[in-house]
Motif scaffolding. Sequence first.
Motif, mmCIF file in Angstrom:
data_model
loop_
_atom_site.group_PDB
_atom_site.id
_atom_site.type_symbol
_atom_site.label_atom_id
_atom_site.label_comp_id
_atom_site.label_asym_id
_atom_site.label_seq_id
_atom_site.Cartn_x
_atom_site.Cartn_y
_atom_site.Cartn_z
ATOM 1 N N UNK A 1 -57.712 -16.699 36.412
ATOM 2 C CA UNK A 1 -57.706 -16.068 35.088
ATOM 3 C C UNK A 1 -56.817 -14.818 35.063
ATOM 4 N N UNK A 2 -55.957 -14.750 34.067
ATOM 5 C CA UNK A 2 -55.039 -13.630 33.928
ATOM 6 C C UNK A 2 -53.730 -13.784 34.682
ATOM 7 N N UNK A 3 -53.612 -14.828 35.482
ATOM 8 C CA UNK A 3 -52.400 -15.048 36.288
ATOM 9 C C UNK A 3 -51.334 -15.761 35.467
ATOM 10 N N UNK A 4 -50.063 -15.439 35.739
ATOM 11 C CA UNK A 4 -48.939 -16.115 35.103
ATOM 12 C C UNK A 4 -48.131 -16.865 36.153
ATOM 13 N N UNK B 1 -43.146 -18.939 30.572
ATOM 14 C CA UNK B 1 -44.254 -18.543 31.426
ATOM 15 C C UNK B 1 -45.517 -19.279 31.016
ATOM 16 N N UNK B 2 -46.317 -19.642 31.998
ATOM 17 C CA UNK B 2 -47.654 -20.182 31.748
ATOM 18 C C UNK B 2 -48.643 -19.076 32.095
ATOM 19 N N UNK B 3 -49.658 -18.915 31.268
ATOM 20 C CA UNK B 3 -50.688 -17.902 31.466
ATOM 21 C C UNK B 3 -52.043 -18.569 31.392
ATOM 22 N N UNK B 4 -52.889 -18.315 32.378
ATOM 23 C CA UNK B 4 -54.273 -18.751 32.258
ATOM 24 C C UNK B 4 -55.039 -17.582 31.643
ATOM 25 N N UNK B 5 -55.477 -17.741 30.400
ATOM 26 C CA UNK B 5 -56.200 -16.662 29.740
ATOM 27 C C UNK B 5 -57.503 -16.330 30.465
ATOM 28 N N UNK C 1 -54.318 -23.367 30.240
ATOM 29 C CA UNK C 1 -53.238 -22.377 30.143
ATOM 30 C C UNK C 1 -52.578 -22.331 28.768
ATOM 31 N N UNK C 2 -51.896 -21.244 28.530
ATOM 32 C CA UNK C 2 -51.010 -21.055 27.384
ATOM 33 C C UNK C 2 -49.591 -21.096 27.912
ATOM 34 N N UNK C 3 -48.675 -21.546 27.096
ATOM 35 C CA UNK C 3 -47.271 -21.599 27.485
ATOM 36 C C UNK C 3 -46.468 -20.800 26.467
ATOM 37 N N UNK C 4 -45.581 -19.958 26.943
ATOM 38 C CA UNK C 4 -44.779 -19.188 26.003
ATOM 39 C C UNK C 4 -43.388 -18.950 26.559
ATOM 40 N N UNK C 5 -42.482 -18.663 25.627
ATOM 41 C CA UNK C 5 -41.093 -18.395 25.991
ATOM 42 C C UNK C 5 -40.517 -17.396 24.988
ATOM 43 N N UNK C 6 -39.478 -16.680 25.405
ATOM 44 C CA UNK C 6 -38.873 -15.722 24.487
ATOM 45 C C UNK C 6 -38.196 -16.447 23.340
ATOM 46 N N UNK C 7 -38.311 -15.872 22.167
ATOM 47 C CA UNK C 7 -37.633 -16.412 20.995
ATOM 48 C C UNK C 7 -36.400 -15.572 20.702
ATOM 49 N N UNK C 8 -36.227 -15.207 19.444
ATOM 50 C CA UNK C 8 -35.075 -14.431 18.990
ATOM 51 C C UNK C 8 -35.218 -12.967 19.400
ATOM 52 N N UNK C 9 -34.149 -12.379 19.945
ATOM 53 C CA UNK C 9 -34.089 -10.963 20.321
ATOM 54 C C UNK C 9 -35.237 -10.548 21.252
ATOM 55 N N UNK D 1 -59.469 -11.656 23.672
ATOM 56 C CA UNK D 1 -60.783 -12.245 23.414
ATOM 57 C C UNK D 1 -60.746 -13.729 23.057
ATOM 58 N N UNK D 2 -59.563 -14.318 22.976
ATOM 59 C CA UNK D 2 -59.430 -15.725 22.603
ATOM 60 C C UNK D 2 -58.386 -16.368 23.505
ATOM 61 N N UNK D 3 -58.308 -17.683 23.432
ATOM 62 C CA UNK D 3 -57.291 -18.371 24.237
ATOM 63 C C UNK D 3 -55.888 -17.988 23.775
#
Length: 91
Positions: free
Chosen positions: A33-36, A48-52, A58-66, A82-84
């Motif tokens: 938990x909390x690791x990326x 990046x993948x993040x385990x909330x 996990x959540x998956x995210x990437x940089x968008x614009x700017x 407090x949420x996923x």
Amino acid sequence: GIASHLGIVTGLSTIGVGKTLPLGQVDLKHITPGETRPIIHEGAVVGTALRPLTSTRPLYFSPGHRMDLATATDLVCRLNRSHRLPNPTYW
């Protein structure tokens, strides 16, 4: 994705956040938990993948614009309390 398009249209910085891995590969074995972990696509780190702290999925995210990956990672980790999903996306 849609975050980049929205950022270009509005001129705002954006981050793409999703519940499923859109592309690439990530090693999620024994993620705590909390690791990326980096998302790799064609030899490059694209997100990046993040385990909330509140979920085993996990959540998956990437940089968008700017936005760069380090800032996107910092923001998502700080806004994920407090949420996923990060609080702005959740609300």
